[in-house]
Design a protein around this motif. Structure first.
Motif: not given
Length: 165
Positions: A29-30, A77-79, A137-138, A140-143
């Motif tokens: 992801s990074g 950033t989750g729960l 997640s990759t 989410a990062v891309t979005l």
């Protein structure tokens, strides 16, 4: 948006991956985020992987702010009880950009459905610099980078840096 509304400014990026299991060699992801920023002519001047630890995350945000005008923190950033990125960063924000989290969740909903409510993505401004907290997640990062951050970062920084140095 009218281009006359934008200041001529150089955007530099910092990427902080929050994970107790990833290392820089395994941080897809990074790497995706660095590649997306670089492709948009945003030089990444700082990159690090830090564990899910509130004090370490907060300290690294301050380091990143000294190196870049756009800081993106991915992960944590989750729960789950280990997810403390939002708790670390939110109190540091001088101004929140509420629309970022709202738009990110809307776009996530279009991709993953109602599970988008689990995202606590936020953004804001610290010292005239933009800070984004996004899932790890990759996908989410891309979005977030492609659809929201990169298209709006110059606009955000034009407003955020008004009156700064």
């Amino acid at each position: 948006m009218e281009s006359s509304h934008l200041k001529s400014l150089t955007v530099t990026g910092a990427v902080i991956t929050v994970s107790s299991s990833r290392r820089s060699e395994t941080d897809a992801s990074g790497k995706a985020l660095i590649d997306l920023l670089s492709a948009a002519d945003i030089e990444v001047t700082h990159y690090v992987v830090v564990p899910d630890d509130l004090a370490r995350i907060r300290a690294e945000v301050y380091v990143a702010l000294s190196h870049a005008t756009c800081v993106i923190i991915t992960g944590g950033t989750g729960l789950t009880p280990d997810d403390v990125t939002i708790e670390a960063v939110a109190p540091l924000l001088e101004k929140k950009i509420d629309g970022f989290g709202e738009l990110f969740r809307l776009k996530s909903y279009e991709e993953i459905g109602t599970a988008a409510i689990l995202s606590r993505a936020i953004a804001g401004v610290i010292g005239g610099r933009a800070v984004f907290c996004i899932p790890g997640s990759t996908k989410a990062v891309t979005l977030a980078a492609r659809e929201i951050i990169i298209p709006e970062i110059r606009h955000i920084l034009t407003h955020a840096s008004s009156g700064q140095r």
